[in-house]
Every structure is written in C-alpha cells, then in structure tokens.
Design an enzyme around this catalytic site. Structure first.
Site, PDB file in Angstrom:
ATOM      1  N   GLU A 125      -4.038   7.305  -4.700  1.00  0.00           N
ATOM      2  CA  GLU A 125      -4.202   6.762  -6.061  1.00  0.00           C
ATOM      3  C   GLU A 125      -5.506   7.282  -6.668  1.00  0.00           C
ATOM      4  O   GLU A 125      -6.481   7.463  -5.948  1.00  0.00           O
ATOM      5  CB  GLU A 125      -4.252   5.229  -5.980  1.00  0.00           C
ATOM      6  CG  GLU A 125      -2.925   4.650  -5.584  1.00  0.00           C
ATOM      7  CD  GLU A 125      -3.017   3.143  -5.289  1.00  0.00           C
ATOM      8  OE1 GLU A 125      -4.085   2.537  -5.541  1.00  0.00           O
ATOM      9  OE2 GLU A 125      -2.032   2.601  -4.800  1.00  0.00           O
ATOM     10  N   HIS A 160      -1.413   0.175  -9.846  1.00  0.00           N
ATOM     11  CA  HIS A 160      -2.023  -0.721  -8.846  1.00  0.00           C
ATOM     12  C   HIS A 160      -2.799  -1.858  -9.532  1.00  0.00           C
ATOM     13  O   HIS A 160      -4.021  -1.952  -9.434  1.00  0.00           O
ATOM     14  CB  HIS A 160      -2.949   0.063  -7.891  1.00  0.00           C
ATOM     15  CG  HIS A 160      -3.321  -0.740  -6.666  1.00  0.00           C
ATOM     16  ND1 HIS A 160      -3.698  -0.161  -5.488  1.00  0.00           N
ATOM     17  CD2 HIS A 160      -3.376  -2.078  -6.453  1.00  0.00           C
ATOM     18  CE1 HIS A 160      -3.977  -1.097  -4.591  1.00  0.00           C
ATOM     19  NE2 HIS A 160      -3.782  -2.275  -5.167  1.00  0.00           N
ATOM     20  N   ARG A 217       0.861  -1.181   0.000  1.00  0.00           N
ATOM     21  CA  ARG A 217       0.000   0.000   0.000  1.00  0.00           C
ATOM     22  C   ARG A 217       0.894   1.227   0.000  1.00  0.00           C
ATOM     23  O   ARG A 217       1.994   1.194   0.610  1.00  0.00           O
ATOM     24  CB  ARG A 217      -0.880   0.038   1.269  1.00  0.00           C
ATOM     25  CG  ARG A 217      -2.032  -0.951   1.286  1.00  0.00           C
ATOM     26  CD  ARG A 217      -3.130  -0.543   0.294  1.00  0.00           C
ATOM     27  NE  ARG A 217      -4.275  -1.431   0.340  1.00  0.00           N
ATOM     28  CZ  ARG A 217      -4.481  -2.472  -0.478  1.00  0.00           C
ATOM     29  NH1 ARG A 217      -3.579  -2.766  -1.400  1.00  0.00           N
ATOM     30  NH2 ARG A 217      -5.570  -3.192  -0.392  1.00  0.00           N
TER      31      ARG A 217
HETATM   32  C1  8YV Z   1      -6.936  -4.878  -5.876  1.00  0.00           C
HETATM   33  C2  8YV Z   1      -5.533  -5.143  -3.741  1.00  0.00           C
HETATM   34  O1  8YV Z   1      -6.359  -4.008  -6.802  1.00  0.00           O
HETATM   35  O2  8YV Z   1      -6.382  -7.178  -2.958  1.00  0.00           O
HETATM   36  C3  8YV Z   1      -5.926  -6.088  -2.675  1.00  0.00           C
HETATM   37  O3  8YV Z   1      -5.760  -5.726  -1.497  1.00  0.00           O
HETATM   38  O4  8YV Z   1      -4.944  -4.139  -3.495  1.00  0.00           O
HETATM   39  C4  8YV Z   1      -5.814  -5.488  -5.155  1.00  0.00           C
HETATM   40  O5  8YV Z   1      -5.918  -6.834  -5.355  1.00  0.00           O
HETATM   41  C5  8YV Z   1      -8.018  -4.169  -5.207  1.00  0.00           C
HETATM   42  O6  8YV Z   1      -8.472  -4.687  -4.008  1.00  0.00           O
HETATM   43  C6  8YV Z   1      -9.209  -4.091  -6.152  1.00  0.00           C
HETATM   44  O7  8YV Z   1      -9.916  -2.989  -5.819  1.00  0.00           O
END
Ligand code: 8YV
Length: 311
Positions: free
Chosen positions: A260, A278, A231
């Site tokens: 982001e 991301h 993150r």
């Molecule tokens: C996705 C993520 O981009 O799973 C996570 O925590 O950061 C990623 O897999 C995101 O959750 C999709 O919105």
C-alpha cells in the site's frame, strides 16, 4: 515535556498534536539524517509511537537501547517485530476494541457493494448508461448467501453478527474452534467450497501469510466474492488479480493490499471490483478513540502505571 518520544509516522492530526504538546516528540519519518537522530536519542529514548502500517523493525529497536515501549496506533501489530520486542523487554501496546464496529461495518459495506454492485451502479447513473442502455444488469441477493469468515476474533465476530442480521448462513475458519454456534472449518479451502462470500478478518503476519490461497479463491469460484479488511498479506494477491480478471473469481471488495498505497493496475482495471484506501477504521470517532488509547499508553508508561492494552 522533557521525556523524548520517537514518532515513526504521521498520525491522526488531533492525536499527533496532543502527543507533541505533551512530550518532546522527534519525527523520525521527517528526519533528513535518520541515523543521526537515532544516535542522538540512544541514551534517552524509552518510547516509540508508530502506526499499524509503519510498525517498528528490530534494527530501529536495536538503535534505541533504552527503549521500553512501542505504542501502536492500530490494532494490527504485524509490522512490529514482536519477537525482538519480547526478547528485549520492550512492551508493545495497540488499539483493540475501539475500532471493531467501524472495521466490521466496512467489511459488510464491501460485501454489499460487491454483491449488489453499488459502485458500478453509481457509475451507471452518472455516465448516462441508465438513459442509453436501461437498467443495470442483475446482481446477487445478500440474504441467501453463505458467508465464510477467516478469523473469528473481535472483528470477525462483529462481522458475523452483522451478517446474521442480513439472514446469511455463517461459518468460520481459524486456528481454533470457538464457543459459538456458527460452523467451524479447519480447512479454509473446504470453507470456500461451501461459501458464496469469504471475508478475511484475521491478523496479518507470518502465521496467516497467503491463508486465502489460490486454492481458496478457486474454490470460491466464478459466483463467489472475496472481501478483505485484514491485511494484503493474507491473500495471494497475484492469484486473486488473475482469477478476478479471468472471471474465475466473481467479485471482490478490498480495503487492504500488498505494498500500500500501490494497487496493481490490473485490479484497478476491473470495474466490478470495489476498492478502498485502507480506511476501515477511518472515522473521526474511531481515530480519536484510537489516538486516546495510544496517548494514554504513553502517559501510563511514563507515570509508571499499568499499560491499558498489551499485545
Ligand atoms: C489503521 C489498521 O488504518 O488498526 C489497524 O490494524 O489497519 C487500521 O486501523 C492503521 O493502523 C493506521 O495506521
């Protein structure tokens, strides 16, 4: 079809289609009058579906007093107010395991891209530099490097296994020592002093905010590389940008950022830094599998069956 579900952000297309053809979905993110939508669902809505990026704040949970489940499309739940959910008997589900390989793959791809300057080398060919200036300036070997992983959970371990196959030395930092052979550092700065590459693979949230501090990045130094598939919050982003710009940090491969999709211009202006939008879990296979888990958790809740995952 009669059960209402509040959707907080758009999802992977196939997942959203199935969700909308199975339940009575209300799109919060597209609602012109959000308070009115929440008020209209206050007596009936037991399920919210969200993404890892969007999460779910306490105020929204409070506006839905019947809420019993927040089903998150993503493994990271740092944007969900877990304290409020727990205190109010609201279950939170996520999508672990199914994305581990893809996220670990992208971490390694970013490490290779940063050390071997894969993206800059591509530009070198396309912009004619190869013809006009000759070969690319020399880069850095991967096999001889020491890789320090911040967060040796499922994804961190998958990264370590991949790195081991490249012949790198491996160490890790986290809140606890794990039953593995890799060296443990209780202090991330000490690990960064040892390492050539630091890869952040820990969860986001208050416990890890700024764990990759200015001191960690300075310890990594001008020949060091930082990779982040965790993150944006886990690194001191302003310090990282400043150190990269001055050369006090050698390179970086970044899939995640503060705020982001906005990426600081100062970072965009450093050509040797490799930037991604991301998308570590962004393959057809994995997004479909994440969607399946998200949908199955909703279905399990409405059928009174045990949830498949729980945070
Ligand atoms: C996705 C993520 O981009 O799973 C996570 O925590 O950061 C990623 O897999 C995101 O959750 C999709 O919105």
């Amino acid at each position: 079809m009669t059960r209402p579900v509040l959707l907080l952000s758009s999802l992977h297309a196939g997942t959203q289609q199935e969700l909308e053809s199975t339940w009575q979905v209300h799109r919060y993110h597209e609602a012109a009058d959000k308070p009115a939508l929440l008020a209209s669902l206050a007596d009936t809505c037991e399920v919210v579906v969200t993404s890892g990026g969007r999460g779910c704040e306490a105020a929204l949970m409070k506006a839905l007093p019947k809420l019993k489940l927040v089903s998150c499309f993503g493994v990271g739940v740092d944007a969900i107010d877990l304290g409020h959910a727990k205190a109010n008997g609201i279950a939170v589900t996520n999508t672990p395991d199914v994305l581990t390989d893809d996220v670990a793959d992208l971490a390694v791809a970013l490490m290779l891209a940063s050390l071997r300057q894969v993206v800059a080398a591509d530009r070198w060919v396309r912009d004619g530099s190869w013809v006009k200036r000759g070969g690319l300036p020399l880069t850095t070997a991967v096999a001889k490097r020491r890789v320090g992983i911040v967060g040796l959970g499922r994804i961190g371990q998958a990264i370590a296994q991949r790195c081991a196959s490249f012949g790198t030395e491996i160490a890790y930092h986290g809140p606890n020592r794990k039953p593995v052979d890799w060296a443990y550092y209780a202090d991330p700065v000490e690990m960064a002093r040892w390492a050539d590459v630091v890869i952040a693979a820990c969860p986001g949230g208050a416990a890890t905010k700024g764990i990759v501090s200015r001191a960690v990045l300075e310890a990594l130094g001008p020949t060091g590389h930082f990779v982040n598939i965790a993150r944006g919050s886990v690194v001191d982003q302003p310090a990282m940008v400043e150190l990269l710009a001055s050369g006090a940090l050698g390179g970086a491969g970044l899939d995640v950022f503060d705020d982001e999709p906005n990426v600081p211009q100062a970072l965009i202006d450093i050509p040797r830094v490799v930037l991604q939008p991301h998308h570590a879990s962004g393959t057809h296979d994995t997004r479909t599998a994440m969607g399946r888990l998200t949908l199955d958790n909703v279905a399990a809740y409405f059928a009174g069956r045990p949830l498949l995952t729980q945070v």
